[in-house]
Design a protein around this motif. Structure first.
Motif, mmCIF file in Angstrom:
data_model
loop_
_atom_site.group_PDB
_atom_site.id
_atom_site.type_symbol
_atom_site.label_atom_id
_atom_site.label_comp_id
_atom_site.label_asym_id
_atom_site.label_seq_id
_atom_site.Cartn_x
_atom_site.Cartn_y
_atom_site.Cartn_z
ATOM 1 N N ARG A 101 0.697 -1.277 -0.087
ATOM 2 C CA ARG A 101 -0.038 -0.112 -0.136
ATOM 3 C C ARG A 101 0.849 1.331 0.074
ATOM 4 N NH1 ARG A 101 -5.419 -1.353 0.903
ATOM 5 N NH2 ARG A 101 -5.763 -3.311 1.628
ATOM 6 N N THR A 102 2.044 0.910 0.376
ATOM 7 C CA THR A 102 3.340 2.284 0.245
ATOM 8 C C THR A 102 3.780 2.550 -1.159
ATOM 9 O OG1 THR A 102 3.623 1.882 2.705
ATOM 10 C CG2 THR A 102 5.040 3.270 1.304
ATOM 11 N N LEU A 103 4.347 1.338 -1.574
ATOM 12 C CA LEU A 103 4.966 1.312 -2.886
ATOM 13 C C LEU A 103 4.627 0.056 -3.853
ATOM 14 C CD1 LEU A 103 8.657 2.198 -3.217
ATOM 15 C CD2 LEU A 103 7.921 0.293 -4.418
ATOM 16 N N GLY A 104 4.484 0.427 -5.071
ATOM 17 C CA GLY A 104 4.147 -0.733 -5.957
ATOM 18 C C GLY A 104 5.488 -0.760 -7.142
ATOM 19 N N ALA A 105 5.894 -1.924 -7.326
ATOM 20 C CA ALA A 105 7.176 -1.928 -8.205
ATOM 21 C C ALA A 105 7.029 -3.080 -9.333
ATOM 22 C CB ALA A 105 8.222 -2.625 -7.385
ATOM 23 N N VAL A 106 7.717 -2.393 -10.485
ATOM 24 C CA VAL A 106 7.674 -3.267 -11.763
ATOM 25 C C VAL A 106 8.959 -3.394 -12.002
ATOM 26 C CG1 VAL A 106 7.023 -3.326 -14.132
ATOM 27 C CG2 VAL A 106 5.583 -2.314 -12.566
ATOM 28 N N LEU A 107 9.535 -4.630 -11.710
ATOM 29 C CA LEU A 107 10.992 -5.242 -11.978
ATOM 30 C C LEU A 107 11.246 -6.171 -12.920
ATOM 31 C CD1 LEU A 107 12.505 -4.637 -8.313
ATOM 32 C CD2 LEU A 107 12.462 -2.926 -10.079
ATOM 33 N N ASP A 108 10.658 -7.209 -12.633
ATOM 34 C CA ASP A 108 10.734 -8.555 -13.280
ATOM 35 C C ASP A 108 9.578 -9.121 -14.032
ATOM 36 O OD1 ASP A 108 11.960 -11.025 -14.388
ATOM 37 O OD2 ASP A 108 12.425 -11.874 -12.349
ATOM 38 N N LEU A 109 9.614 -8.939 -15.281
ATOM 39 C CA LEU A 109 8.282 -9.363 -16.124
ATOM 40 C C LEU A 109 8.172 -10.985 -16.102
ATOM 41 C CD1 LEU A 109 8.404 -7.144 -19.331
ATOM 42 C CD2 LEU A 109 7.444 -6.550 -16.973
ATOM 43 N N SER A 110 9.230 -11.753 -15.674
ATOM 44 C CA SER A 110 9.313 -12.994 -15.683
ATOM 45 C C SER A 110 8.930 -13.771 -14.510
ATOM 46 C CB SER A 110 10.713 -13.642 -15.926
ATOM 47 O OG SER A 110 11.630 -13.379 -14.972
ATOM 48 N N SER A 111 8.289 -12.958 -13.551
ATOM 49 C CA SER A 111 7.829 -13.274 -12.259
ATOM 50 C C SER A 111 6.462 -14.031 -12.298
ATOM 51 C CB SER A 111 7.814 -12.159 -10.983
ATOM 52 O OG SER A 111 7.090 -11.221 -11.481
#
Length: 239
Positions: free
Chosen positions: A77-87
């Protein structure tokens, strides 16, 4: 003094003889889009992984709302992240993937259709992820990051795999998100693709910050981000 939403302070990390990140410091202001920009291999992803507690630093620290990521009470609810599309598991549908993450984050199931609508992914929500293009995976990853209605987003190379229409959509999305009070840290090696989306810039090369500040200040002495980056890195080499 109120803490900045995101702070990176004196961060360093090496891998054997390679210094991937070397004394990197910068802050991200609330309600703005900060571009974390530089060529592939510059140290962007390493910095973001340390910020999100996925990797240890050799020295320095990172804070989110004045705390380390691991100490946040409600991280989704604090931070949303997009790092690894293969997850995302290729055998799952987009809706099934989001249902799993909603349950893990104690997010109401009603958010699933809301985020699918936000990112324009409803039409393939029930397809298996293994059939997705890179652009479709990007939208699903962003939908996953948005599940908890976070106050900030960290996006690592979010334009990869997007066609020109998708890039224009992403620029509009992050601008609207920031104008509503959200905070965005967006990394990219494609400087021209994000120039119209960002307010502030951190230029990084060979693990070190070459220049940082408001986009307008950089463009006052250069006609594009690409030329500003070249000027900054050449000055660094000369120094």
């Amino acid at each position: 003094m109120t803490a900045l939403p995101i702070e990176v302070m004196g961060l360093s990390r090496g891998f054997g003889p390679v210094q991937a990140v070397d004394d990197v410091s910068f802050g991200v202001r609330r309600g703005r889009v900060t571009g974390f920009l530089g060529p592939n291999g510059a140290g962007k992803s390493t910095t973001l992984r340390i910020l999100l507690g996925l990797m240890r630093s050799d020295s320095g620290s990172t804070l989110i709302n004045g705390r380390a990521y691991r100490d946040l009470e409600q991280p989704s609810r604090t931070l949303g992240a997009v790092l690894d599309l293969s997850s995302a598991h290729p055998g799952m549908t987009a809706r099934g993937h989001l249902r799993t993450y909603a349950a893990l984050g104690a997010v109401p199931a009603s958010r699933i259709d809301e985020v699918l609508d936000e990112v324009g992914a409803q039409e393939y929500a029930d397809r298996r992820i293994g059939t997705f293009s890179t652009g479709m995976r990007q939208r699903l990853a962003l939908a996953t990051a948005l599940l908890g209605e976070p106050e900030m987003l960290v996006l690592d190379e979010p334009t990869n795999g997007l066609d020109p229409a998708g890039i224009a959509w992403l620029r509009s999305f992050v601008r609207t998100y920031a104008e509503r009070g959200g905070t965005v840290l967006l990394s990219s090696h494609a400087l021209g693709e994000v120039q119209r989306a960002i307010d502030d810039v951190v230029l990084i090369d060979r693990g070190r910050v070459a220049r940082s500040g408001p986009l307008g200040d950089l463009l006052a002495t250069a006609d594009s981000l690409e030329s500003a980056f070249l000027q900054a890195t050449r000055a660094g080499v000369a120094a």
